[in-house]
Design a protein around this motif. Structure first.
Motif, PDB file in Angstrom:
ATOM      1  N   LEU A   1     -18.538  28.813 -54.375  1.00 45.14           N
ATOM      2  CA  LEU A   1     -19.220  28.875 -55.664  1.00 45.14           C
ATOM      3  C   LEU A   1     -18.761  27.728 -56.539  1.00 45.14           C
ATOM      4  N   CYS A   2     -19.568  27.383 -57.537  1.00 47.89           N
ATOM      5  CA  CYS A   2     -19.145  26.369 -58.494  1.00 47.89           C
ATOM      6  C   CYS A   2     -19.487  26.861 -59.889  1.00 47.89           C
ATOM      7  N   CYS A   3     -18.828  26.305 -60.876  1.00 49.31           N
ATOM      8  CA  CYS A   3     -19.018  26.738 -62.255  1.00 49.31           C
ATOM      9  C   CYS A   3     -20.355  26.233 -62.782  1.00 49.31           C
ATOM     10  N   GLY A   4     -20.647  26.570 -64.045  1.00 42.89           N
ATOM     11  CA  GLY A   4     -21.939  26.219 -64.620  1.00 42.89           C
ATOM     12  C   GLY A   4     -22.221  24.738 -64.673  1.00 42.89           C
ATOM     13  N   CYS A   5     -21.186  23.927 -64.933  1.00 43.04           N
ATOM     14  CA  CYS A   5     -21.391  22.474 -65.019  1.00 43.04           C
ATOM     15  C   CYS A   5     -21.246  21.795 -63.666  1.00 43.04           C
ATOM     16  N   GLY A   6     -20.674  22.488 -62.671  1.00 42.66           N
ATOM     17  CA  GLY A   6     -20.521  21.917 -61.345  1.00 42.66           C
ATOM     18  C   GLY A   6     -19.241  21.148 -61.121  1.00 42.66           C
ATOM     19  N   MET A   7     -18.339  21.123 -62.110  1.00 45.06           N
ATOM     20  CA  MET A   7     -17.116  20.336 -61.970  1.00 45.06           C
ATOM     21  C   MET A   7     -15.994  21.080 -61.243  1.00 45.06           C
ATOM     22  N   VAL A   8     -16.021  22.419 -61.284  1.00 48.04           N
ATOM     23  CA  VAL A   8     -14.971  23.217 -60.654  1.00 48.04           C
ATOM     24  C   VAL A   8     -15.606  24.030 -59.535  1.00 48.04           C
ATOM     25  N   GLN A   9     -14.978  23.996 -58.370  1.00 44.30           N
ATOM     26  CA  GLN A   9     -15.488  24.730 -57.219  1.00 44.30           C
ATOM     27  C   GLN A   9     -14.431  25.700 -56.727  1.00 44.30           C
ATOM     28  N   SER A  10     -14.898  26.834 -56.228  1.00 43.63           N
ATOM     29  CA  SER A  10     -13.981  27.829 -55.656  1.00 43.63           C
ATOM     30  C   SER A  10     -14.059  27.772 -54.138  1.00 43.63           C
ATOM     31  N   GLY A  11     -13.099  28.346 -53.505  1.00 44.12           N
ATOM     32  CA  GLY A  11     -13.063  28.357 -52.051  1.00 44.12           C
ATOM     33  C   GLY A  11     -11.844  29.104 -51.561  1.00 44.12           C
ATOM     34  N   PRO A  12     -11.730  29.258 -50.274  1.00 47.60           N
ATOM     35  CA  PRO A  12     -10.585  30.014 -49.728  1.00 47.60           C
ATOM     36  C   PRO A  12      -9.251  29.339 -49.986  1.00 47.60           C
ATOM     37  N   THR A  13      -9.248  28.035 -50.202  1.00 43.68           N
ATOM     38  CA  THR A  13      -7.984  27.331 -50.432  1.00 43.68           C
ATOM     39  C   THR A  13      -7.649  27.182 -51.909  1.00 43.68           C
TER      40      THR A  13
END
Length: 567
Positions: free
Chosen positions: A493-505
């Motif tokens: 997933l990524c935040c509303g602006c696209g600058m921060v992404q989530s992931g398993p790591t």
């Protein structure tokens, strides 16, 4: 005998915000505008109570001018937002929703308006600071940031009904048109040019184009035939801002003496023919008049190879003068000086749907261009025109201040987290300076931050949940059809602006918006990161919208009496 009606006394309302009717209308206005916010905002059909034209829009500039209210408080808020939009063209809905949220929070808490004023100063200081975590520089040497900014404006207007490919195409055209209006470097102050829009109904949006120069719609067959025979380079142009129809009323003010037996029509026509002879001797090939040209003059000029364009209208005179360098001639009683003539490189015929247009290309460098906007029907086309005008204005603001704020609600949540953290750290000093208790101050801070977060949460209308991460304080959305309720279980997933992404790591925690959570200092993003924002907001427009929202809310909260004349 005339009848005299006693004048009714004015109606005075004490503490209007405590009035149930005013409160209901404020809530209705908030619901109306909140539902329009964002790319998935709901459209509104506006029609008066006796029928007439139906307006379909989600834009604050169109919506607030179409909706009227009998409550002065509502009119005050609307006029304040419309004034902001007239100056900055963007963030009108943001300002309106934030203003109404602040009013609602202040009514519930009863906190002094001085707290909002103090928190506004903290927000502006932080946003203007070079280490602000939600402000990014705009690289004017590359079009990528400009296209992202343009796409953010275009995508926020669902009434345009654009696909992703169409929205990107229009955004690129808007950036190209903007760059064509920026003159090349030279000595002295820089004056930006103009972009004119021509609507073509019934064609695909992907057929929209941008042309340097001017496109002028013509219906005269003789004009089109003459255009095909013009071959000289450049073509000399003359502009007339006065009527050449030969009417007495067009000769100007003053007294006209007519001798017996004199045919005034023939005398005026002879004078106009002498003017045309002078124009032909000077080598003019394009004869443009704002108003009507006498048919005899048109025939005479065409016989000598001169193309005549009449009734171009006042709106095109300034762009024509800028494009050609000609000075509009406003009199028939003097010879035309050489400096009054202008030039164009070429005149060609272009067809767009049912429209036939003349394309006037500049002889040299010119900051005038024309954007042909195509869409499937009139409603979508009118909304697209408004959006492109707003986009051009936003890009011009960025030229003055090459910065942008993160979009998608991330600026609102990040700013709310920063204000919470800073206020807790300075609660004693701030409360003492404002003359209130620490509890009252923290209540005001919480209401202010909840109002900011309410704007971020209002960007989505499809039933999903809004979250904020506890690291960078960016805005996240979990779709309504998500398989799991925990954000930690959702990968990629990524935040509303696209600058921060989530992931398993990525070790990241989230919290629902407008719920209690431990205050924290939001971490800034790395400046040299490779990820580019997907959504950007105009820095200048949003900063002013924030100021307008808080100041308007404070003004409404300060209103003690409303006096209305019922006559």
């Amino acid at each position: 005998m005339s009848r005299f009606v006693r004048k009714a006394p004015s109606v005075c309302t004490d503490r209007p915000l405590n009035n149930s009717d005013v409160s209901t209308k404020l809530r209705s206005l908030k619901q109306l505008l909140t539902s329009c916010l964002g790319p998935t905002g709901r459209l509104k059909h506006v029609q008066n109570n006796i029928g007439g034209h139906v307006v379909t829009t989600s834009s604050s500039s169109v919506l607030l001018t179409s909706v009227t209210s009998s409550q002065p408080i509502i009119d005050l808020i609307s006029s304040s937002i419309l004034h902001h939009v007239s100056r900055f063209s963007d963030c009108g809905l943001f300002a309106a929703v934030l203003c109404l949220s602040l009013i609602q929070e202040a009514k519930q808490s009863g906190v002094s308006r001085q707290v909002n004023k103090h928190l506004l100063s903290l927000c502006t200081s932080y946003l203007q600071h070079e280490h602000c975590g939600c402000r990014v520089p705009v690289d004017l040497s590359s079009t990528q940031d400009l296209i992202t900014l343009s796409l953010s404006v275009v995508s926020s207007k669902p009434a345009c009904v654009l696909t992703e490919a169409e929205a990107l195409h229009v955004s690129r055209l808007a950036v190209r048109a903007f760059l064509l209006t920026v003159p090349c470097g030279g000595p002295g102050p820089v004056t930006l040019g103009r972009t004119l829009s021509v609507g073509v109904e019934g064609a695909s949006v992907l057929h929209s184009e941008v042309f340097p120069g001017l496109l002028v719609e013509v219906r005269d067959v003789f004009c089109l035939r003459t255009a095909e025979t013009l071959r000289s380079d450049p073509l000399r142009v003359v502009l007339f801002s006065t009527s050449l129809a030969g009417d007495l009323c067009e000769l100007g003010d003053g007294i006209i003496q007519v001798h017996p037996g004199v045919d005034t029509d023939s005398q005026i026509l002879d004078q106009l023919l002498e003017l045309c002879e002078c124009v032909i001797r000077d080598g003019v090939k394009l004869f443009v008049c704002q108003k009507v040209v006498h048919p005899v003059l048109q025939q005479y000029l065409r016989r000598h190879g001169v193309m005549v364009m009449e009734r171009v209208g006042l709106s095109l005179m300034e762009p024509l003068a800028l494009l050609t360098g000609a000075l509009p001639v406003a009199t028939l009683h003097a010879t035309i000086p050489a400096k009054a003539y202008g030039t164009v490189k070429e005149v060609s015929v272009k067809e767009f749907g049912s429209k036939t247009m003349l394309h006037l290309e500049p002889a040299g460098e010119s900051a005038i261009c024309t954007m042909t906007l195509c869409h499937r029907n009139e409603t979508m086309l009118s909304e697209l025109k408004v959006v492109c005008q707003q986009t051009e204005h936003v890009l011009r603001l960025t030229l003055k201040e090459p910065s942008a704020l993160l979009g998608g609600g991330c600026t609102e949540t990040h700013l709310a987290a920063h204000i919470r953290h800073q206020s807790v750290q300075e609660v004693a000093e701030s409360a003492s300076a404002l003359g209130c208790s620490q509890t009252e101050y923290l209540l005001g801070v919480e209401g202010f931050c909840r109002s900011l977060e309410a704007v971020a949460a209002a960007l989505h209308h499809d039933g999903g949940d809004s979250f904020m991460d506890l690291t960078h304080a960016h805005h996240w959305t979990r779709p309504a059809d998500a398989m799991t309720e925990n954000m930690e279980d959702n990968s990629a997933l990524c935040c509303g602006c696209g600058m921060v992404q989530s992931g398993p790591t990525v070790d990241m925690k989230w919290t629902h918006l407008n719920t209690e959570h431990p205050e924290f200092s939001p971490a800034a993003l790395l400046k040299d990161r490779a990820v580019q924002p997907r959504v950007l907001d105009s820095f200048t427009a949003k900063l002013n919208a924030l100021q307008v929202a808080v100041e308007t809310a404070n003004l409404v909260l300060d209103v003690r009496f409303v006096i209305q004349d019922t006559n």
